[in-house]
Scaffold this motif. Sequence first.
Motif, PDB file in Angstrom:
ATOM      1  N   LEU A  22       0.916  -0.928  -0.721  1.00 44.79           N
ATOM      2  CA  LEU A  22       0.210   0.183  -0.314  1.00 44.79           C
ATOM      3  C   LEU A  22       0.869   0.678   0.354  1.00 44.79           C
ATOM      4  O   LEU A  22       0.360   2.134  -0.715  1.00 44.79           O
ATOM      5  N   LEU A  23       2.330   1.301   0.766  1.00 44.50           N
ATOM      6  CA  LEU A  23       3.275   2.536   0.879  1.00 44.50           C
ATOM      7  C   LEU A  23       3.675   2.428  -1.056  1.00 44.50           C
ATOM      8  O   LEU A  23       3.985   3.267  -1.244  1.00 44.50           O
ATOM      9  N   ARG A  24       4.155   1.647  -1.643  1.00 43.07           N
ATOM     10  CA  ARG A  24       4.180   1.287  -2.827  1.00 43.07           C
ATOM     11  C   ARG A  24       2.531   2.091  -3.843  1.00 43.07           C
ATOM     12  O   ARG A  24       3.094   3.414  -4.744  1.00 43.07           O
ATOM     13  N   VAL A  25       1.498   2.058  -3.339  1.00 44.32           N
ATOM     14  CA  VAL A  25       0.639   2.292  -4.520  1.00 44.32           C
ATOM     15  C   VAL A  25       0.482   4.097  -3.620  1.00 44.32           C
ATOM     16  O   VAL A  25       0.554   4.797  -4.575  1.00 44.32           O
ATOM     17  N   ALA A  26       0.649   4.387  -2.429  1.00 45.51           N
ATOM     18  CA  ALA A  26       0.453   5.632  -2.293  1.00 45.51           C
ATOM     19  C   ALA A  26       1.568   6.994  -3.385  1.00 45.51           C
ATOM     20  O   ALA A  26       1.041   7.492  -3.568  1.00 45.51           O
ATOM     21  N   GLU A  27       3.019   5.929  -3.265  1.00 44.53           N
ATOM     22  CA  GLU A  27       3.823   6.083  -4.245  1.00 44.53           C
ATOM     23  C   GLU A  27       3.433   7.071  -5.492  1.00 44.53           C
ATOM     24  O   GLU A  27       3.952   7.571  -6.414  1.00 44.53           O
ATOM     25  N   PRO A  75       2.887  -1.328  -7.873  1.00 47.58           N
ATOM     26  CA  PRO A  75       1.146  -2.600  -7.659  1.00 47.58           C
ATOM     27  C   PRO A  75       0.110  -2.930  -8.062  1.00 47.58           C
ATOM     28  O   PRO A  75      -0.209  -1.651  -9.037  1.00 47.58           O
ATOM     29  N   ASP A  76       0.365  -3.627  -8.753  1.00 47.19           N
ATOM     30  CA  ASP A  76      -1.093  -4.417  -9.064  1.00 47.19           C
ATOM     31  C   ASP A  76      -2.419  -4.728  -8.473  1.00 47.19           C
ATOM     32  O   ASP A  76      -2.077  -5.059  -6.791  1.00 47.19           O
ATOM     33  N   PRO A  77      -3.335  -4.338  -8.230  1.00 44.09           N
ATOM     34  CA  PRO A  77      -4.511  -4.155  -7.360  1.00 44.09           C
ATOM     35  C   PRO A  77      -4.773  -5.712  -6.759  1.00 44.09           C
ATOM     36  O   PRO A  77      -5.237  -5.823  -5.695  1.00 44.09           O
TER      37      PRO A  77
END
Length: 108
Positions: A22-27, A75-77
Motif C-alpha cells: 500500500l505504501l507503493r500504491v501511495a508513491e 503494484p497491481d490491485p
Amino acid sequence: MIGRLMTMTAHPGRGGELAAVLLRVAETLHGCPGCEIYLISQNAADPDTVHVTEVWLDEASAQTALAAPSRADGPDPANVLALLSSPPHRTDLTVLGGVGLPTADGQP
C-alpha cells in the motif's frame, strides 16, 4: 472534498507486506490530480490490520485514479487482494478540514 477510510485485514503475519504494498500504491499517487491525502497506517495492537485514509478533491478525482492503469513500477490491485484475509471495509467520510488540507482559497 471527500474522504474514505479503508480498513484491511491481512492474512495472519502478513500485515507488514500489505502495508509495504500500500505504501507503493501511495508513491504512485504523488502528483495525482485531486489526491490530497493517501495515508497508510498499521493498527498498533494488531499489525495485520492496515488502514488507508484518503482525502480527494472530489469523487471524480478518486474514480479517475482508481480507473487509471497500473504503472509498470507500481503494484497491481491483485497484489493487494492476495494479501487480504477478508474483503476491505470502506467508510465514506465528509471532510470538514484540518491540518495539511487546503482551504477554500487553495492555501494549505
